[in-house]
Design an enzyme around this catalytic site. Structure first.
Site, PDB file in Angstrom:
ATOM      1  N   HIS A  67     -36.716 -65.856   7.038  1.00 60.96           N
ATOM      2  CA  HIS A  67     -36.135 -66.421   5.816  1.00 60.96           C
ATOM      3  C   HIS A  67     -36.119 -65.385   4.689  1.00 60.96           C
ATOM      4  CE1 HIS A  67     -36.346 -69.959   2.703  1.00 60.96           C
ATOM      5  NE2 HIS A  67     -35.198 -69.317   2.643  1.00 60.96           N
ATOM      6  N   GLU A  70     -33.536 -62.869   5.406  1.00 62.92           N
ATOM      7  CA  GLU A  70     -32.193 -63.403   5.134  1.00 62.92           C
ATOM      8  C   GLU A  70     -31.833 -63.224   3.656  1.00 62.92           C
ATOM      9  OE1 GLU A  70     -30.643 -66.975   3.217  1.00 62.92           O
ATOM     10  OE2 GLU A  70     -31.786 -67.783   4.909  1.00 62.92           O
ATOM     11  N   HIS A  71     -32.780 -63.507   2.767  1.00 62.92           N
ATOM     12  CA  HIS A  71     -32.548 -63.296   1.335  1.00 62.92           C
ATOM     13  C   HIS A  71     -32.393 -61.806   1.024  1.00 62.92           C
ATOM     14  CE1 HIS A  71     -33.753 -67.170  -0.860  1.00 62.92           C
ATOM     15  NE2 HIS A  71     -33.749 -67.496   0.422  1.00 62.92           N
ATOM     16  N   GLU A 145     -37.930 -61.259  -3.384  1.00 62.34           N
ATOM     17  CA  GLU A 145     -37.426 -62.348  -2.557  1.00 62.34           C
ATOM     18  C   GLU A 145     -38.515 -63.021  -1.731  1.00 62.34           C
ATOM     19  OE1 GLU A 145     -34.349 -63.520  -2.872  1.00 62.34           O
ATOM     20  OE2 GLU A 145     -34.048 -61.984  -4.403  1.00 62.34           O
ATOM     21  N   GLU A 167     -39.481 -71.370  -3.300  1.00 60.53           N
ATOM     22  CA  GLU A 167     -38.568 -72.278  -2.595  1.00 60.53           C
ATOM     23  C   GLU A 167     -39.333 -73.136  -1.596  1.00 60.53           C
ATOM     24  OE1 GLU A 167     -34.921 -72.180   0.673  1.00 60.53           O
ATOM     25  OE2 GLU A 167     -35.545 -70.315  -0.262  1.00 60.53           O
TER      26      GLU A 167
END
Length: 975
Positions: A67, A70-71, A145, A167
């Site tokens: 994840h 990905e950012h 990130e 997040e």
């Protein structure tokens, strides 16, 4: 163009060609000769072209590495060496889709555009991002990130920050998310699925930069890639671009990304997990009970489709037997479930929310006994037919709102392709449906239940139970851990942390140079259509009813929307408008019990839905019209039947069945409750708008927290007030469903229009004919400024008001102001520097305006940023290229592709809002003519809007109580 099998085209060897009749396309399977990259082209006449590159990325721990990566790869690359090319594309591309997604075992990077030049630009940026990211040059990307130690001076407390960290703190604030995170852990203890690819906030800080880099080196290679090209683009040109600019530079390597298969269990496994509630909350009715079954393999396309249908049949309708059995036994207030087929070994899940721990054994017994009854006595054939038809209608209609079709097909393909299955098997569903429809004459589904549920020991029973003070305990443990870490650090190590933080903030605060920004590909304003799209609308009249007709090529489907003005409903009954929309079609009528009614709807239509909506009236400040909308879609051959069902529901619904009504109220409340925290931004912004306008107040009562509070009170007092509730629903029906109160919207082909003349009299016969008397609503507006307390770990911070109240007017330039704030000032200060997952601004035609953050660790710091908008706009500067970028990006929002059903709805909304084509053209021209001074001129509007000081924050109870001076009132969200 004719292609030959085994020939090489621009470095790609053609392996297979196949007709895909179901989606009117041809499929080509390629393999890159040099490095083995897999590529599929779905060629059809869709001009909304899609490109996606995906990698198989099985996690080895729960640090959220896939994840975070990905950012991070979207934060600059070899060729596009800016801090965030992704954001630059959002600012200035005509893309119809631009995102990246982390799944449990794969990461995909899809883009879409209808403009060929833009499409190639998007491919270029994304391929460079995934293959040559700047993560190797700038460790600060990983910090920003992912996670980092936040410490500005040695005297401060040490904390964690980072976009993904915050997040996932927000994601795991919801018990629903926690449950879904733990289900794979219980079923796959020996495979990658036991880990959280998104990241567990307690584990994320264990991720090192070295492991982060190693993961990219291992998995982000063309030999481990799955590429899609979709649409009417030039295949030769696309292959040449991908090969010549990227893939020719990579050799074939062996990437060990295979996902293990978990061996079946010998017996069901039981697990318990906890989630936190407040110390003064009750433990009653707050436990989640959950059963899970591993169902074959995802690449078995028949089983894949059959279980999609079976899941709908068992859990998704009022007639669903598992749902009905549990609710009838009083086990849970809301029953849900899903078939997760985007993993190697799919999972069928059943969830009962709002239970008690002592109901665990009964839950299990009711589920299994119901399944045994279904196998022994057989499933109702009408229910089977309804669920097959519903699934088939949705696949054939192909209207996937929010996602371009090519992306939906790619995800369905990957559900087989990723596991060495046939990539097209889930798109070629004609033969599958033919076989599955045998279930109407055989015991097909009963056999599936017997094999994959009753005789399947690869299953788990999960209990997620509330624990008082669990979140506060975790917060205290985290604080203690960080204090301990800080105490263990030497002076030099503390200075290094502070220095790293400074370096990160310096990178975040330093603008990209004009030279670097100039490398990001940009369309020209000459690529923009100067004319606003004209949506089809012809105002007609049939049986003295106004018809808004939309001539569209709908492939023999009729889209019928009925708009009933609800201003005849007294203000005291506004909540009942929403309740009516939630229960219609789910209660029995004179002719059908609610289960049979649901089956009839799914057999004969693509769905009948009910929605309350309000429309501001353009040119009339403060005025709005509220409507109750009945949406129906059906094949033309079934449109008359759809009309008969609507008439039956409107005229003959049985509100006197108080047991069923109470069951629905509990279910609706539980469903909303489960989404409250994840939808915190919507709740907060609706509150803010409700403080400053009547329309905002009306919408908040129907769609906001007020409706949830209304349901909570109804549930608590239902026994003593049920006759009043039933009476109020009946009165609401009388006020709304009147032939003097209806406007009809109808979308279809020209030659199919005559069908409305057959169906309209049927609907009108169910309506009252009394004179309609519209009411005046008077709402209590003002600075309520609420802090809404939850057990979540992040905040949703909203501030706004109504700029018309200060004498300002709407202009198209406000659309660009949204883009500039959202992708520059707010993005950089609230997301990048503040660590929130998202933030955006909105300025509506009716004057309603707000800024709101999403999964935000802060409160006052964020509000301070909002208050700084005026200063930012006063100092705003942008060269011609930058302004062109914002204009193009804003036009993209205005021109977002609409499905056939959406075109009719949007066109009708313009009509009901008194927005003309001239208004839309004027708005577009204002967007196209925006200059720097136009944006600067919005500074006073921003200043006065923020001075109105309407604020609402939904978030962590402790955090809000630390900031009580911001609020007039603190309220608990969930009682």
């Amino acid at each position: 163009m004719k292609l030959d099998i085994n020939n090489i085209y621009n470095g790609f060897k053609l392996i297979e060609e196949r007709e895909l009749k179901e989606i009117n396309a041809k499929g080509y399977v390629f393999e890159h000769e040099k490095n083995g990259a897999r590529l599929i082209k779905i060629l059809n006449d869709d001009d909304n072209k899609v490109f996606s590159i995906g990698f198989r990325t099985p996690p080895t721990d729960s640090t959220g590495l896939p994840h975070i990566l990905e950012h991070s790869v979207l934060c600059g690359s070899r060729k596009f060496d800016t801090k965030e090319p992704f954001v630059e594309l959002l600012k200035g591309s005509l893309n119809t889709f631009l995102n990246a997604m982390t799944f449990p075992d794969k990461t995909i990077y899809p883009v879409a555009s209808r403009n060929e030049k833009d499409f190639f630009n998007l491919m270029d940026v994304y391929l460079d991002a995934v293959l040559y990211p700047n993560i190797y040059k700038y460790p600060e990307i990983f910090m920003q990130e992912g996670w980092y130690y936040n410490l500005e001076s040695k005297n401060e407390e040490l904390t964690y920050n980072g976009v993904v960290y915050n997040e996932m703190k927000g994601a795991y604030s919801s018990p629903d998310s926690l449950l879904y995170r733990n289900v794979p852990k219980t079923l796959f203890p020996n495979t990658a699925y036991r880990e959280s690819s998104g990241g567990d906030p307690e584990v994320i800080p264990e991720l090192t930069y070295e492991n982060f880099i190693a993961f990219h080196k291992k998995y982000y290679h063309p030999s481990n890639s799955y590429i899609l090209l979709y649409g009417n683009g030039d295949l030769t040109k696309e292959l040449q671009f991908i090969n010549d600019n990227y893939l020719k530079d990579f050799d074939r390597i062996n990437v060990d990304s295979a996902i293990k298969t978990e061996k079946p269990f010998s017996a069901i496994k039981e697990h318990e997990f906890v989630y936190g509630i407040s110390e003064d909350d009750s433990l009653e009715n707050k436990t989640y009970l959950n059963l899970n079954f591993v169902v074959g393999e995802a690449k078995d396309s028949e089983l894949y489709l059959a279980f999609e249908i079976l899941t709908h049949l068992l859990l998704k309708t009022p007639a669903a037997p598992i749902k009905k059995a549990l609710l009838d036994k009083g086990i849970g207030k809301a029953i849900s479930g899903e078939f997760n087929c985007s993993i190697k070994q799919p999972i069928f899940t059943i969830i009962a929310k709002n239970c008690n721990l002592e109901q665990k054994e009964e839950f299990k017994e009711v589920v299994f006994s119901t399944f045994r009854d279904l196998v022994e006595k057989g499933i109702n054939k009408e229910l089977i037919e309804a669920s097959i038809n519903k699934t088939e209608f949705e696949l054939r209609e192909g209207d996937f709102e929010g996602y371009p079709k090519g992306l939906v097909y790619y995800i369905r393909m990957m559900d087989s392709w990723l596991y060495e299955g046939d990539p097209f098997s889930n798109l070629q569903y004609n033969k599958l449906f033919d076989k599955i429809k045998e279930a109407l004459k055989t015991n097909y589904f009963e056999q599936l239940i017997e094999k994959y549920i009753l005789n399947n020991s690869h299953s788990s029973l999960v209990v997620l139970k509330p624990e008082k003070g669990a979140n506060e305990k975790k917060a205290a443990q985290l604080k203690e851990k960080l204090n301990s870490i800080k105490a263990s650090l030497s002076e030099k190590e503390l200075e290094e942390i502070i220095e790293k933080g400074k370096k990160l903030k310096e990178r975040q605060s330093t603008p990209d140079s004009p030279e670097k920004l100039a490398v990001i590909p940009l369309l020209s304003l000459s690529d923009i259509d100067k004319k606003a799209e004209v949506l089809p609308l012809e105002v007609k009249e049939e049986d003295r009813v106004k018809i808004l007709y939309h001539q569209l090529a709908t492939n023999k489907i009729g889209y019928l929307n009925l708009y009933f003005n609800t201003k005849a409903v007294p203000q005291s009954l506004i909540h009942y408008i929403r309740l009516l929309s939630d229960v219609l079609g789910k209660i029995s009528t004179s002719s059908y019990n609610y289960g049979t009614l649901s089956n009839q709807i799914n057999i004969h239509t693509g769905g009948i839905n009910y929605n309350p909506m309000s429309y501001s009236i353009s040119g009339k400040q403060g005025e709005f019209n509220p409507y109750f909308i009945v949406n129906a879609k059906a094949l033309m051959s079934n449109l008359k039947k759809a009309g008969e069902l609507i008439a039956e529901i409107i005229k003959n619904s049985n509100f006197d069945d108080d047991k069923r009504l109470f069951q629905l109220i509990k279910e609706i409340k539980a469903r909303i409750e489960g989404r409250l925290i994840d939808n915190g931004h919507r709740i907060a912004l609706r509150k803010v708008l409700s403080y400053s306008s009547s329309k905002g107040a009306y919408d908040e009562e129907l769609l906001g927290l007020s409706y949830y509070n209304f349901l909570s009170k109804l549930e608590m007092e239902f026994e003593e007030k049920k006759e009043e509730v039933i009476s109020n629903l009946k009165n609401t029906v009388q006020c709304i469903f009147n032939k003097n109160n209806i406007i009809v919207s109808f979308s279809c082909d020209k030659e199919e229009y005559m069908n409305i003349k057959e169906v309209l009299p049927i609907i009108l016969s169910s309506l009252g004919s009394d004179k309609v008397s519209y009411k005046q609503y008077n709402f209590n507006l003002g600075h309520k400024n609420e802090g809404l307390l939850t057990q979540g770990n992040v905040q949703y911070v909203a501030k706004g008001g109504n700029y018309l109240d200060d004498g300002y007017k709407y202009s198209g330039g406000l659309n660009i102001l949204e883009s500039i704030l959202g992708f520059d000032y707010l993005w950089n200060n609230v997301r990048v520097k503040g660590g929130a997952y998202g933030v955006f601004a909105n300025f509506r035609r009716d004057g309603g305006a707000y800024i709101v953050s999403y999964r935000d660790p802060n409160i006052k710091e964020t509000l301070k940023v909002y208050d700084g908008v005026e200063n930012y706009l006063n100092q705003f500067e942008a060269d011609e290229r930058e302004m062109s970028k914002y204009i193009i990006g804003t036009i993209r929002k205005l021109d977002h592709p609409l499905t056939n059903s959406m075109k009719g709805e949007v066109s009708a909304s313009y009509y009901l809002s008194n927005i003309t084509q001239d208004d839309l053209q004027k708005e577009r021209e204002e967007v196209l003519s925006v200059e720097v001074n136009t944006i600067k001129a919005f500074a006073p509007l921003a200043r006065d809007l923020m001075k109105q000081n309407y604020i609402c924050v939904l978030g962590n109870e402790g955090k809000l109580k630390e900031n009580t001076d911001v609020f007039n009132e603190l309220k608990k969200v969930i009682e």
